[in-house]
Design a protein around this motif. Structure first.
Motif, PDB file in Angstrom:
ATOM      1  N   SER A  44       0.823  -1.211   0.000  1.00 45.82           N
ATOM      2  CA  SER A  44       0.000   0.000   0.000  1.00 45.82           C
ATOM      3  C   SER A  44       0.853   1.256   0.000  1.00 45.82           C
ATOM      4  O   SER A  44       0.560   2.213  -0.721  1.00 45.82           O
ATOM      5  N   PRO A  58      -6.504   5.208   0.797  1.00 40.86           N
ATOM      6  CA  PRO A  58      -7.419   4.230   1.401  1.00 40.86           C
ATOM      7  C   PRO A  58      -6.760   2.866   1.615  1.00 40.86           C
ATOM      8  O   PRO A  58      -7.063   2.167   2.590  1.00 40.86           O
ATOM      9  N   ALA A  59      -5.846   2.489   0.725  1.00 39.46           N
ATOM     10  CA  ALA A  59      -5.137   1.221   0.894  1.00 39.46           C
ATOM     11  C   ALA A  59      -4.325   1.225   2.184  1.00 39.46           C
ATOM     12  O   ALA A  59      -4.328   0.240   2.933  1.00 39.46           O
ATOM     13  N   TYR A  62      -6.838   1.037   5.268  1.00 34.08           N
ATOM     14  CA  TYR A  62      -7.348  -0.317   5.502  1.00 34.08           C
ATOM     15  C   TYR A  62      -6.240  -1.260   5.965  1.00 34.08           C
ATOM     16  O   TYR A  62      -6.478  -2.137   6.790  1.00 34.08           O
ATOM     17  N   GLU A  80     -11.859  -8.474   6.173  1.00 38.19           N
ATOM     18  CA  GLU A  80     -12.508  -7.489   5.301  1.00 38.19           C
ATOM     19  C   GLU A  80     -11.583  -6.302   5.046  1.00 38.19           C
ATOM     20  O   GLU A  80     -11.469  -5.828   3.915  1.00 38.19           O
ATOM     21  N   SER A  81     -10.910  -5.808   6.064  1.00 33.68           N
ATOM     22  CA  SER A  81      -9.958  -4.708   5.884  1.00 33.68           C
ATOM     23  C   SER A  81      -8.804  -5.137   4.999  1.00 33.68           C
ATOM     24  O   SER A  81      -8.330  -4.359   4.170  1.00 33.68           O
ATOM     25  N   ARG A  83      -8.949  -7.408   2.624  1.00 33.11           N
ATOM     26  CA  ARG A  83      -9.480  -7.493   1.259  1.00 33.11           C
ATOM     27  C   ARG A  83      -9.578  -6.099   0.635  1.00 33.11           C
ATOM     28  O   ARG A  83      -9.200  -5.887  -0.514  1.00 33.11           O
ATOM     29  N   LYS A  84     -10.055  -5.123   1.415  1.00 26.57           N
ATOM     30  CA  LYS A  84     -10.185  -3.756   0.904  1.00 26.57           C
ATOM     31  C   LYS A  84      -8.824  -3.115   0.653  1.00 26.57           C
ATOM     32  O   LYS A  84      -8.648  -2.365  -0.309  1.00 26.57           O
ATOM     33  N   MET A  87      -7.630  -4.511  -2.594  1.00 31.60           N
ATOM     34  CA  MET A  87      -8.399  -3.943  -3.702  1.00 31.60           C
ATOM     35  C   MET A  87      -7.926  -2.525  -4.023  1.00 31.60           C
ATOM     36  O   MET A  87      -7.665  -2.192  -5.178  1.00 31.60           O
ATOM     37  N   TRP A  88      -7.799  -1.671  -2.994  1.00 31.05           N
ATOM     38  CA  TRP A  88      -7.368  -0.298  -3.226  1.00 31.05           C
ATOM     39  C   TRP A  88      -5.921  -0.227  -3.716  1.00 31.05           C
ATOM     40  O   TRP A  88      -5.559   0.668  -4.484  1.00 31.05           O
TER      41      TRP A  88
END
Length: 115
Positions: A44, A58-59, A62, A80-81, A83-84, A87-88
C-alpha cells in the motif's frame, strides 16, 4: 485429551502427545489470534508513493486497520480490511499504470507530429 494417532491419554492443554509426539493442537500466537491475515501495508505504501496518491491512501488506511482488528479479536473485520487494502492497492497500481500509458502515448504523438 486423547491422541488421534495412537489413542494415548494427554493433558487437556498439551500440544504434543506424550507417547508418539504427534501434534495435538496448534499453539496460539502470544498476544494474538491463531489466524494470520495479511495486511498489505508495504504494498500500500509503495503504490501510494509510486503510482497514485489519492487511491493509495485508502489502501494504507485499511492496511493499518488489519492488525488492530486482529488484536481486538475481530478476525472477520480484519479479513474485510485486508481485502479492501488489497483492492485499493490494485486500483492505485492500475490507475498509475493507465496514467503512465496515456503520458507515453501523448509523448509519442507529440514526437510524431514534429517530424
Amino acid at each position: 485429551m486423547f491422541c488421534q494417532k495412537c489413542g494415548a491419554q494427554n493433558e487437556d492443554n498439551a500440544w504434543k502427545c506424550v507417547q508418539c509426539q504427534e501434534e495435538l493442537q496448534r499453539a496460539p500466537i502470544p498476544g494474538g489470534p491463531a489466524e494470520r491475515v495479511p495486511n498489505y501495508l508495504v504494498q500500500s505504501i509503495l503504490v501510494t508513493v509510486l503510482c497514485c496518491l489519492p487511491f493509495g491512501i485508502p489502501a494504507i488506511v485499511y492496511s493499518a486497520q488489519v492488525n488492530t482488528k486482529l488484536q481486538a479479536g475481530d478476525v472477520a473485520g480484519a479479513r474485510e480490511s485486508s481485502r479492501k487494502a488489497k483492492m485499493w492497492g490494485w486500483i492505485s497500481f492500475g490507475s498509475g499504470l493507465a496514467v503512465l500509458l496515456v503520458y507515453a502515448l501523448l509523448i509519442a504523438a507529440g514526437a510524431l507530429s514534429e517530424a
